[in-house]
Scaffold this motif. Sequence first.
Motif, short mmCIF file in Angstrom:
data_model
loop_
_atom_site.label_atom_id
_atom_site.label_comp_id
_atom_site.label_asym_id
_atom_site.label_seq_id
_atom_site.Cartn_x
_atom_site.Cartn_y
_atom_site.Cartn_z
N ARG A 1 20.24 64.66 -42.96
CA ARG A 1 19.41 63.70 -43.68
C ARG A 1 20.21 62.48 -44.13
NH1 ARG A 1 18.67 62.67 -48.84
NH2 ARG A 1 16.83 61.49 -49.45
N SER A 2 21.43 62.72 -44.66
CA SER A 2 22.14 61.57 -45.21
C SER A 2 22.51 60.59 -44.09
CB SER A 2 23.38 62.01 -45.98
OG SER A 2 24.19 62.83 -45.20
N GLU A 3 22.91 61.12 -42.95
CA GLU A 3 23.29 60.24 -41.85
C GLU A 3 22.09 59.42 -41.37
OE1 GLU A 3 25.41 62.47 -38.98
OE2 GLU A 3 25.93 60.72 -37.76
N THR A 4 20.94 60.08 -41.31
CA THR A 4 19.73 59.41 -40.82
C THR A 4 19.24 58.38 -41.83
OG1 THR A 4 19.22 61.54 -39.78
CG2 THR A 4 17.50 59.89 -39.76
N GLU B 1 24.08 56.08 -49.85
CA GLU B 1 24.31 54.70 -49.42
C GLU B 1 25.32 54.63 -48.27
OE1 GLU B 1 22.63 52.11 -50.38
OE2 GLU B 1 21.52 53.21 -51.93
N TYR B 2 26.29 55.53 -48.30
CA TYR B 2 27.36 55.50 -47.30
C TYR B 2 27.51 56.88 -46.73
CZ TYR B 2 28.29 50.96 -49.02
OH TYR B 2 28.13 49.65 -49.36
N ILE C 1 27.41 61.55 -29.69
CA ILE C 1 28.45 60.77 -30.35
C ILE C 1 27.75 59.76 -31.26
CG2 ILE C 1 30.49 59.31 -29.99
CD1 ILE C 1 30.79 62.02 -28.66
N GLY C 2 27.44 60.16 -32.47
CA GLY C 2 26.74 59.28 -33.40
C GLY C 2 25.41 58.80 -32.85
N GLY D 1 29.90 53.63 -42.73
CA GLY D 1 30.58 54.89 -42.45
C GLY D 1 29.99 55.70 -41.32
N LEU D 2 29.06 55.15 -40.55
CA LEU D 2 28.42 55.91 -39.47
C LEU D 2 29.17 55.74 -38.16
CD1 LEU D 2 24.65 55.03 -40.00
CD2 LEU D 2 25.74 57.23 -40.47
N GLN D 3 29.14 56.80 -37.37
CA GLN D 3 29.57 56.73 -35.98
C GLN D 3 28.39 56.12 -35.22
OE1 GLN D 3 32.51 58.19 -34.88
NE2 GLN D 3 32.20 57.59 -32.76
N SER D 4 28.65 55.10 -34.41
CA SER D 4 27.54 54.42 -33.75
C SER D 4 28.08 53.58 -32.60
CB SER D 4 26.86 53.54 -34.80
OG SER D 4 26.14 52.48 -34.25
#
Lengths: 308, 465
Positions: free
Chosen positions: B150-153, B292-293, B60-61, B107-110
């Motif tokens: 890659r974008s999420e990281t 960026e997002y 989960i993120g 915009g990330l799940q975290s």
Amino acid sequence: MTELAPTLMAKGSIVAGCLAPHPPHLVYAENPPQNEPTSEGGWEQLRWGYERLRESLSNIDHDVLVLLSPHWQTYVGTHFLGIPHFEGLSVDPVFPNLFRYNYDMNIDVELSQAIHDKAKGSGLAVKMMENPDFRVDYGTITTGHMVNPAFDKPLVVISSNRSTHYYSVEVMQEMMMELGRVTREAIEESGKKAVILASNSLSHRHFTTESEVPEDMSKEHIASHAMHLWDMRIIDYMRTGQAQRILDEMPEFTEQAIAESDGGGLTWLLSTLSVPNYPAILHGYGTIIGTGNAIVEWPCYAHEGDAQ
Amino acid sequence: MNGSLVGSYVVPVHPHPLLVPEQNEGWGRIRAAFDEARDAIKESGADLLIIYSTTWPSIIGHQIQADPNPQWTLVDQDFHDLGSMDYSFNIDAEFAEAWNAANHNRGLQSRTVAYHGFPIDVGSVVALKLLNPDNAIPAVIVSSNVYANRSETTVLAKACLDVIKKTGRKAVAVTAMSMSNRMFTEFIDPSDDRIHSLKDDEWNRKVLEFLEEGRLEDVAQLSRTIHQQIRVQKVVTFKPMWWLSAMNGNRNNLTGRVLAYEALHGAGGAVVQLDPTSTGMGDKEYDEDDVEYYRGERNVLDAEEHSTESDEPLTPQTGPALWEPPESQGAVNSKAAPKPVGMYPHARQVGDLLYLSGVGPRQPGTNAIPGGPIRDDDGNPVEYDIKAQTRAVVENIARILEEAGSSMDKIVDVTSFLVDMDRDFAGYNEVWAETLGHYGPTRTTLAIRALPTPIAVEMKVIAKI
Ligand SMILES: [Fe+2]
């Protein structure tokens, strides 16, 4: 531990084999005293399935539960819990909000050692785990709890060797067929009656978000239609006594359904049961954060000798 | 405040250098390199250690450790016979919470985790025990999401930098990871340890050569290739290099040093130091998208209600035509913001003030409306998600501000327009509190009859530049 001395006893046997998946959500939803977080329930289809499995096993005399968990992941060989008692707190590293469980379990070290020795004899890399500080993995605890919440029967706990990912599903199956065969032999020689537990889901694509109330069942469904089709296909083979076809299709199933059978548990289970050609009992099926889970029992006691 | 990253390290995850460095000369050299890194970190005056660990997978993120003092005794799942690892760490829970909030903003799940008995992973335990033995430097640990791309990281790193800058920290970034990660699948005598294969060894040396030249972004861009060549599939991929490179501004001109490279039960273990000081080496040739997002694959639960996946955008078939924004004096126009529905720029600068035209949730490029439109093409009202729309508005604002050289913390005043105050105020207000509310601009919220596109919320922003 066991009530009877193993010497001079009748031949031991496997009395039942079960697919018994371990999502911690099930323990969370049960609100047992051992688990710290509390819930409003959820995943009832699966929990009722476990209830039916427990009911069924309560009618079958057995001494020990022999379990393989994909969350004790070992890269160097297959390992066995090797000291008689474990207790402590298990916190799920992925769902710590759901699972913080105080466990207390006994290990049938004698049978573990016997399986270990036979596996070694047939060329598998094996090791006994004898560090008293070791924390038992949450897969073992969850399956152990759902099958026997009192933990009043000893367990044999076997790690999941990651050979699928190091080599291939085919290599994993070769190793697990052999491990299953020696597991059966060791049980027979022990004079004990054993229930075999493969602790894994079927299709295994998770959602990557969690709803605010994790047990909100309006959000629960299979991750994709393809996953559903695979799960139904495998369950159909189970219900119609076609275990060999499951083994035959394991490479495609494991790859396409990202199935948790990659951990070897299902192959090992079917091997301990000599690849059963009799129907299994489906106690329940349901999804957990998108993954497919079936609770299935092969009632071996009723088919002794059938599958040889 | 002027926070920054003062150093980066790559360290291996196996427990051997911590528990039994004397059993093999190579393990001893890794241990010595850990000690050297420890001293260099101390000397750098760092006040924060950030660990990205590949041995902490999450689903989960991303998860961030936020227990101020986690304590336990860890035993490795494979190498339990080497001994137990007692730990007691000094975690910067405040930073962890701020990073978590910054992740949400981007915009990330975290989520943060702070539970007694939480199993801190072996890579983090080895790194923190060896690099920070007296707990003098507060630390944070982040998981490696098994599904993250890659974008999420990359965005995870940028959110972390947001907080470092804002809080003025001098941070050191550490990735706990193997180079090649194929171990021997049998038990070996410690004296027989070597890299599993010549091919793995050659790839490791190539990667380390790049790092020694400070070419971190090149390694990051080769991540997928490296993973295919020398990594066991479905063990966490080579994504830490994405994170580490983004933490360093995606550069190729760092100063690199390989402190040690040895085998750890067949896997490639390296201790590498990357100093942000620029070398003479040319900088990046940057050919992957800079993100960026994050707005990928994060709506699985709601997928049936309204898809926000970009491959099926909810582009309104009707509604006003889209315009190319005009280039008037002081105009700021952003390709990263949706096209205007009339002849006006995205923003206009006067002195040190920036006036934004009304910003809605429409997505640049696809014109899709996150959370869904408020009516269908025939004009019938349909169900929509005000929170998703509001979040998208905030993201569009952030992009326009950035293009103009301003930022969210410089917003002075916001006027918000809602088409349905009764239905939407609470959801809008919640997202506001999570995002713009943190920066403290003044705000006025008005109910209006309609907006030109089928959206429920729009904001008018004035910011400093
Ligand atoms: Fe699992």
